[in-house]
Design a protein around this motif. Sequence first.
Motif, PDB file in Angstrom:
ATOM      1  N   ARG A 182       0.819  -1.223   0.000  1.00 54.78           N
ATOM      2  CA  ARG A 182       0.000   0.000   0.000  1.00 54.78           C
ATOM      3  C   ARG A 182       0.846   1.264   0.000  1.00 54.78           C
ATOM      4  NH1 ARG A 182      -0.991   2.916   4.336  1.00 54.78           N
ATOM      5  NH2 ARG A 182      -3.148   3.284   3.749  1.00 54.78           N
ATOM      6  N   ASP A 183       2.025   1.218   0.618  1.00 49.20           N
ATOM      7  CA  ASP A 183       2.866   2.403   0.669  1.00 49.20           C
ATOM      8  C   ASP A 183       3.441   2.765  -0.692  1.00 49.20           C
ATOM      9  OD1 ASP A 183       2.464   2.621   3.400  1.00 49.20           O
ATOM     10  OD2 ASP A 183       4.163   1.343   3.891  1.00 49.20           O
ATOM     11  N   ASP A 184       3.430   1.803  -1.621  1.00 50.00           N
ATOM     12  CA  ASP A 184       3.936   2.077  -2.967  1.00 50.00           C
ATOM     13  C   ASP A 184       2.916   2.807  -3.826  1.00 50.00           C
ATOM     14  OD1 ASP A 184       6.321   0.801  -2.360  1.00 50.00           O
ATOM     15  OD2 ASP A 184       5.595  -1.145  -3.021  1.00 50.00           O
ATOM     16  N   ILE A 185       1.664   2.837  -3.373  1.00 46.41           N
ATOM     17  CA  ILE A 185       0.611   3.530  -4.120  1.00 46.41           C
ATOM     18  C   ILE A 185       0.669   5.011  -3.765  1.00 46.41           C
ATOM     19  CG2 ILE A 185      -1.847   3.611  -4.653  1.00 46.41           C
ATOM     20  CD1 ILE A 185      -0.489   0.975  -5.399  1.00 46.41           C
ATOM     21  N   TYR A 186       0.889   5.859  -4.758  1.00 46.44           N
ATOM     22  CA  TYR A 186       1.103   7.293  -4.510  1.00 46.44           C
ATOM     23  C   TYR A 186      -0.195   8.055  -4.283  1.00 46.44           C
ATOM     24  CZ  TYR A 186       2.481  12.135  -5.377  1.00 46.44           C
ATOM     25  OH  TYR A 186       2.680  13.496  -5.275  1.00 46.44           O
ATOM     26  N   GLN A 187      -1.230   7.746  -5.069  1.00 48.27           N
ATOM     27  CA  GLN A 187      -2.464   8.526  -5.012  1.00 48.27           C
ATOM     28  C   GLN A 187      -3.335   8.042  -3.847  1.00 48.27           C
ATOM     29  OE1 GLN A 187      -3.959   9.272  -9.330  1.00 48.27           O
ATOM     30  NE2 GLN A 187      -2.891   7.302  -9.403  1.00 48.27           N
ATOM     31  N   PRO A 188      -3.705   8.936  -2.922  1.00 46.56           N
ATOM     32  CA  PRO A 188      -4.479   8.523  -1.735  1.00 46.56           C
ATOM     33  C   PRO A 188      -5.790   7.822  -2.072  1.00 46.56           C
ATOM     34  CG  PRO A 188      -3.599  10.734  -1.449  1.00 46.56           C
ATOM     35  CD  PRO A 188      -3.339  10.366  -2.876  1.00 46.56           C
ATOM     36  N   SER A 189      -6.472   8.271  -3.106  1.00 45.75           N
ATOM     37  CA  SER A 189      -7.756   7.655  -3.457  1.00 45.75           C
ATOM     38  C   SER A 189      -7.560   6.214  -3.924  1.00 45.75           C
ATOM     39  CB  SER A 189      -8.449   8.470  -4.553  1.00 45.75           C
ATOM     40  OG  SER A 189      -7.605   8.587  -5.696  1.00 45.75           O
ATOM     41  N   ARG A 190      -6.478   5.973  -4.683  1.00 46.34           N
ATOM     42  CA  ARG A 190      -6.189   4.614  -5.127  1.00 46.34           C
ATOM     43  C   ARG A 190      -5.728   3.751  -3.955  1.00 46.34           C
ATOM     44  NH1 ARG A 190      -7.220   8.850  -8.474  1.00 46.34           N
ATOM     45  NH2 ARG A 190      -7.124   8.258 -10.688  1.00 46.34           N
ATOM     46  N   ARG A 191      -5.035   4.377  -2.998  1.00 45.43           N
ATOM     47  CA  ARG A 191      -4.588   3.639  -1.814  1.00 45.43           C
ATOM     48  C   ARG A 191      -5.782   3.200  -0.975  1.00 45.43           C
ATOM     49  NH1 ARG A 191      -1.707   7.375   1.187  1.00 45.43           N
ATOM     50  NH2 ARG A 191      -0.323   7.529  -0.608  1.00 45.43           N
ATOM     51  N   LEU A 192      -6.828   4.017  -0.913  1.00 44.73           N
ATOM     52  CA  LEU A 192      -8.041   3.646  -0.188  1.00 44.73           C
ATOM     53  C   LEU A 192      -8.703   2.433  -0.839  1.00 44.73           C
ATOM     54  CD1 LEU A 192     -10.299   4.069   1.867  1.00 44.73           C
ATOM     55  CD2 LEU A 192     -11.265   5.825   0.352  1.00 44.73           C
ATOM     56  N   ILE A 193      -8.742   2.409  -2.171  1.00 42.23           N
ATOM     57  CA  ILE A 193      -9.317   1.253  -2.866  1.00 42.23           C
ATOM     58  C   ILE A 193      -8.466   0.017  -2.614  1.00 42.23           C
ATOM     59  CG2 ILE A 193      -9.891   0.298  -5.128  1.00 42.23           C
ATOM     60  CD1 ILE A 193     -10.480   3.156  -6.068  1.00 42.23           C
ATOM     61  N   TRP A 194      -7.139   0.181  -2.652  1.00 43.63           N
ATOM     62  CA  TRP A 194      -6.229  -0.940  -2.367  1.00 43.63           C
ATOM     63  C   TRP A 194      -6.525  -1.530  -0.984  1.00 43.63           C
ATOM     64  CZ3 TRP A 194      -1.834  -3.342  -4.660  1.00 43.63           C
ATOM     65  CH2 TRP A 194      -1.060  -4.115  -3.783  1.00 43.63           C
ATOM     66  N   ASP A 195      -6.621  -0.670   0.032  1.00 45.38           N
ATOM     67  CA  ASP A 195      -6.883  -1.146   1.394  1.00 45.38           C
ATOM     68  C   ASP A 195      -8.217  -1.873   1.488  1.00 45.38           C
ATOM     69  OD1 ASP A 195      -4.504  -0.060   2.227  1.00 45.38           O
ATOM     70  OD2 ASP A 195      -5.393   1.782   3.022  1.00 45.38           O
ATOM     71  N   THR A 196      -9.221  -1.387   0.772  1.00 43.28           N
ATOM     72  CA  THR A 196     -10.539  -2.011   0.809  1.00 43.28           C
ATOM     73  C   THR A 196     -10.511  -3.396   0.169  1.00 43.28           C
ATOM     74  OG1 THR A 196     -11.545   0.192   0.674  1.00 43.28           O
ATOM     75  CG2 THR A 196     -12.965  -1.695   0.206  1.00 43.28           C
TER      76      THR A 196
END
Length: 522
Positions: free
Chosen positions: A52-66
């Motif tokens: 998740r830390d490799d994902i730069y865009q916060p919105s995409r990181r939220l989808i990753w976590d979900t």
Amino acid sequence: MDVVRHMNPRDQADHDGLNLTTPHDDEAEDLVIGAIMHSADAYNDVSATVNRDDIYQPSRRLIWDTVAGLVAAGTHPHPVLVRAEIEKQGRLREVDHGNLIIKLGTDYLPPLLLPEFTDRIYESARQRRYDQHANELKQAVRNGRSADDLDALLHSFHQGEQLRETTGRGPAHLVAALLNWDDFFATDFGEIQLLPGKLMGPGQQISLLGDGKAGKSLFCQEWMWRMATGQSFLDDAPQAPVRILYLDAENGQEQVQERFLSFGAGPRNMGELRYASFPPVRPLDTAGGGADLTALVKATGAELVVIDTVSRFISGAENDADTWLSLYRHTLLPLKRDRISSIRLDHFGKEKERGGRGSSAKTQDVDHVWELSAQGGGSLSLKRTHTRTGIGPDEFSIVRQARRDGDNWAHGGTRHVLMTYEHTGQYAPGSDEDIMRRLDAHGVALAAGNRVVKAALMELEIPAGSDKVSRIVKARQNRAKADTPNVTLAPLMWRCCSSTLPAPSCSKSAMKALVLSCPSSC
């Protein structure tokens, strides 16, 4: 292009020598995030390379976590489920009120192209870390930091990168296992400085077994707190504080607070101890759980990890050898490879003499197995039953001291100490002589019968069968009839109360009075 912050033409990029732009790859992130919303296999494949830390865009990181949460729960991901989960959290606004999920979910990669774009995310994230590190070094130079400080920053960064490489990025983690012979033979492995308490060395893994009444957690919590604050433990010399991560899925927070206060701890003196209460990590006998723990270790910089209790952190059956082999492969092996110590708390099985509960495979990978058992009256026995190295003591006799302050345990009144002459009166814990000494100190009359002695032993939490009770009662009554000096207590009380004892041949009544007035620490 709603995710791009347009630059004012009058702004000067990098005007102070620090980069103002951050490397990232929006296209690769959008395509990969779209793919993992449709497939658990896609998520598992991608997460083996990036996190998740490799994902730069916060919105995409939220989808990753979900998506990660859905996969961990065994639910097949889908954009509709992702939107529903984010809506439950009240965070739809962060994904353009759900429109971003629809956009990414309708334009995603076929499986054959997924590795290429995953690598692009990894490379841009790696560039981003180097860019951030370079800026930190520049800023440190501007702040007048010393060369040693700069070396420390550099070492810490490269250590973090090496950890990243050795936890599943291509062939690099395989090559990293090859020994450099010059460095290997230049290392002195002969002088091993055991950690405080002398129960283990740095980088070693141990199992601490005990029944439910032995107080394994209490013992381990004090041990870890004293180690994390640079204090001595079990009369061992203090050392520099050790960074510790304690995972607890056994004890409620109220109980944990009460215990640490009883040790003398508080919000200002917890040292390097980081405590995770019922952490939401995936089972540690799975790849996901191993990744979760690795992330926690990296975030805390832990040098030692405690798992309390190990059965709470696995998904497989305890009697299945594959469960413990998977625990080692996914979680304990990465820790050992990185010289991070670990302690696993576990329960005895139905047959105590056979060791821990479950498969025998659970003890095959540890360096030491320690068994903690209560002897009664606050006395504990700690024995090492298995060892790879043989370094350090094999057995400890311990006294658990505790004081009450009303209904609560007194602040700083609880500790585990090595049993010494003053504690034992030269008698083995649980022996007839030791029990008689404890009864004498408790003020039980020498002429007391079986019923009174049994009640006193229950109050003192000293286990004793009927035959032993009868034997002890008879011996104490014979002493009463003889009206001789209390030979059992004389050596102890002479050491303890030499300032008031007129002669070592005191009468029985004088000795008993001294026993009752002697400080409890004796």
